[in-house]
Design an enzyme around this catalytic site. Structure first.
Site, PDB file in Angstrom:
ATOM      1  N   ASP A 246       5.280   1.349   7.156  1.00  0.00           N
ATOM      2  CA  ASP A 246       6.028   0.538   8.120  1.00  0.00           C
ATOM      3  C   ASP A 246       5.389   0.413   9.495  1.00  0.00           C
ATOM      4  O   ASP A 246       5.847  -0.375  10.313  1.00  0.00           O
ATOM      5  CB  ASP A 246       7.447   1.100   8.285  1.00  0.00           C
ATOM      6  CG  ASP A 246       7.470   2.610   8.513  1.00  0.00           C
ATOM      7  OD1 ASP A 246       6.647   3.105   9.309  1.00  0.00           O
ATOM      8  OD2 ASP A 246       8.308   3.295   7.896  1.00  0.00           O
TER       9      ASP A 246
ATOM     10  N   GLY B 164      10.388  14.729   6.308  1.00  0.00           N
ATOM     11  CA  GLY B 164      10.949  13.594   5.580  1.00  0.00           C
ATOM     12  C   GLY B 164      10.317  13.288   4.245  1.00  0.00           C
ATOM     13  O   GLY B 164      10.356  12.135   3.811  1.00  0.00           O
TER      14      GLY B 164
ATOM     15  N   ALA C  14      15.692  14.936  10.876  1.00  0.00           N
ATOM     16  CA  ALA C  14      14.483  14.881  11.709  1.00  0.00           C
ATOM     17  C   ALA C  14      14.760  14.285  13.078  1.00  0.00           C
ATOM     18  O   ALA C  14      14.164  14.715  14.075  1.00  0.00           O
ATOM     19  CB  ALA C  14      13.403  14.070  10.988  1.00  0.00           C
TER      20      ALA C  14
ATOM     21  N   SER D 255       9.908  14.695   0.057  1.00  0.00           N
ATOM     22  CA  SER D 255      10.441  15.618  -0.944  1.00  0.00           C
ATOM     23  C   SER D 255       9.351  16.384  -1.684  1.00  0.00           C
ATOM     24  O   SER D 255       9.624  17.385  -2.339  1.00  0.00           O
ATOM     25  CB  SER D 255      11.278  14.836  -1.972  1.00  0.00           C
ATOM     26  OG  SER D 255      10.458  13.911  -2.674  1.00  0.00           O
TER      27      SER D 255
ATOM     28  N   CYS E 246     -12.761 -11.658  -0.375  1.00  0.00           N
ATOM     29  CA  CYS E 246     -13.905 -10.969   0.252  1.00  0.00           C
ATOM     30  C   CYS E 246     -13.632  -9.515   0.603  1.00  0.00           C
ATOM     31  O   CYS E 246     -14.544  -8.795   1.010  1.00  0.00           O
ATOM     32  CB  CYS E 246     -14.365 -11.731   1.498  1.00  0.00           C
ATOM     33  SG  CYS E 246     -13.235 -11.594   2.923  1.00  0.00           S
TER      34      CYS E 246
ATOM     35  N   CYS F 176      -8.010  -9.263   2.037  1.00  0.00           N
ATOM     36  CA  CYS F 176      -8.362 -10.506   1.355  1.00  0.00           C
ATOM     37  C   CYS F 176      -8.683 -10.225  -0.106  1.00  0.00           C
ATOM     38  O   CYS F 176      -9.462  -9.316  -0.424  1.00  0.00           O
ATOM     39  CB  CYS F 176      -9.558 -11.167   2.043  1.00  0.00           C
ATOM     40  SG  CYS F 176     -10.073 -12.716   1.256  1.00  0.00           S
TER      41      CYS F 176
ATOM     42  N   HIS G 144      -0.570   5.369   1.863  1.00  0.00           N
ATOM     43  CA  HIS G 144       0.016   4.363   0.970  1.00  0.00           C
ATOM     44  C   HIS G 144      -0.157   2.945   1.517  1.00  0.00           C
ATOM     45  O   HIS G 144       0.502   2.009   1.062  1.00  0.00           O
ATOM     46  CB  HIS G 144       1.496   4.661   0.714  1.00  0.00           C
ATOM     47  CG  HIS G 144       1.716   5.847  -0.174  1.00  0.00           C
ATOM     48  ND1 HIS G 144       2.922   6.498  -0.284  1.00  0.00           N
ATOM     49  CD2 HIS G 144       0.864   6.514  -1.005  1.00  0.00           C
ATOM     50  CE1 HIS G 144       2.806   7.506  -1.139  1.00  0.00           C
ATOM     51  NE2 HIS G 144       1.569   7.528  -1.580  1.00  0.00           N
TER      52      HIS G 144
END
Length: 259
Positions: free
Chosen positions: A103, A204, A246, A206, A129, A126, A118
């Site tokens: 995010d 945050g 948290a 698991s 390319c 792209c 991630h």
């Protein structure tokens, strides 16, 4: 909590964060009850082959998924836990953040070194390319709007037609997050950073998603103190734990460490 604050005060801290830190900032976890994967099959909506097939066979379903994604990310803002880690960074006590989140909220809060294993919705890559480019939240949301409009048109000529274009070659570019079955981003760098930490602050997560879940083990094997912050039991093998949300615990810990 005082013991953890004292350890943080000594510096060389690395944060390892997961979906729980962003849940408090307005982004629900995909896997938990009520999350996106409960309503949208991840085998279809969580892979690029699945998304490409949906664009041609069920464009309305894909438009609904992207609209929900847009709604969630448009409302999210960094929370108290994100800003607490940014304070540690500013104070010179935090070496960096390793996050499973896509995010971009750590950067928005002010953290300077963030390894997004991630991937990130704030970048595109792209398909022609391979060029990667940071675009930010605003452009990501605008791209989603265009994709949804294209999917709801009378005819969708191809999956590529609803994607943004690469600024380098003009080819189709996709959001640079890690779909199911794809390798992680910067994972070797994340392992190195974990080994360099004196304290690994786990927030945050698991500990269920692999190979990301091996980061605490990597840090511990290199001699780091693993400290977990969270509302309840997880699969993380921590040396010290501070139970609680948290958004409440991290600001208090950082405040005590910086006294």
């Amino acid at each position: 909590m005082s013991e953890v604050a004292a350890e943080i005060r000594r510096g060389d801290v690395v944060a390892f964060t997961g979906a729980g830190i962003s849940t408090e900032a307005g982004i629900p976890t995909f896997r938990d009850p009520g999350g996106l994967w409960e309503r949208f099959d991840p085998e279809e909506f969580g892979t690029w082959n699945g998304l490409a097939q949906l664009a041609m066979s069920r464009p309305d379903a894909l438009a609904e998924f992207l609209s929900e994604l847009r709604r969630v990310f448009a409302a999210a803002r960094p929370g108290p836990a994100h800003f607490a880690l940014a304070r540690l960074d500013e104070a010179g006590l935090l070496r960096g953040v390793i996050t499973q989140n896509v995010d971009g909220l750590h950067q928005e809060a002010g953290n300077r070194r963030v390894l997004e294993i991630h991937g990130s919705f704030a970048r595109v890559v792209c398909l022609a390319c391979g060029h990667r480019e940071v675009i930010g939240r605003k452009a990501f949301l605008e791209n989603l709007d265009r994709s949804v409009t294209g999917l709801r048109a009378a005819f969708v000529p191809s999956f590529a037609s609803i994607l943004p274009r690469c600024t380098r070659c003009g080819g189709p570019a996709r959001p640079d997050f890690v779909a199911f079955g794809e390798p992680l981003r910067d994972f070797a760098d994340a392992e190195t950073l974990a080994r360099e930490s004196r304290v690994l602050l786990v927030v945050g997560t698991s500990g269920e998603v692999f190979p990301a879940a091996t980061i605490p083990e990597t840090a511990s094997a290199a001699g780091a103190l693993v400290v977990e912050v969270g509302p309840g039991p997880t699969f993380i093998r921590a040396d010290l734990s501070v139970e609680g949300e948290a958004a409440e615990v991290l600001p208090a810990l950082v405040g005590a460490a910086l006294e």
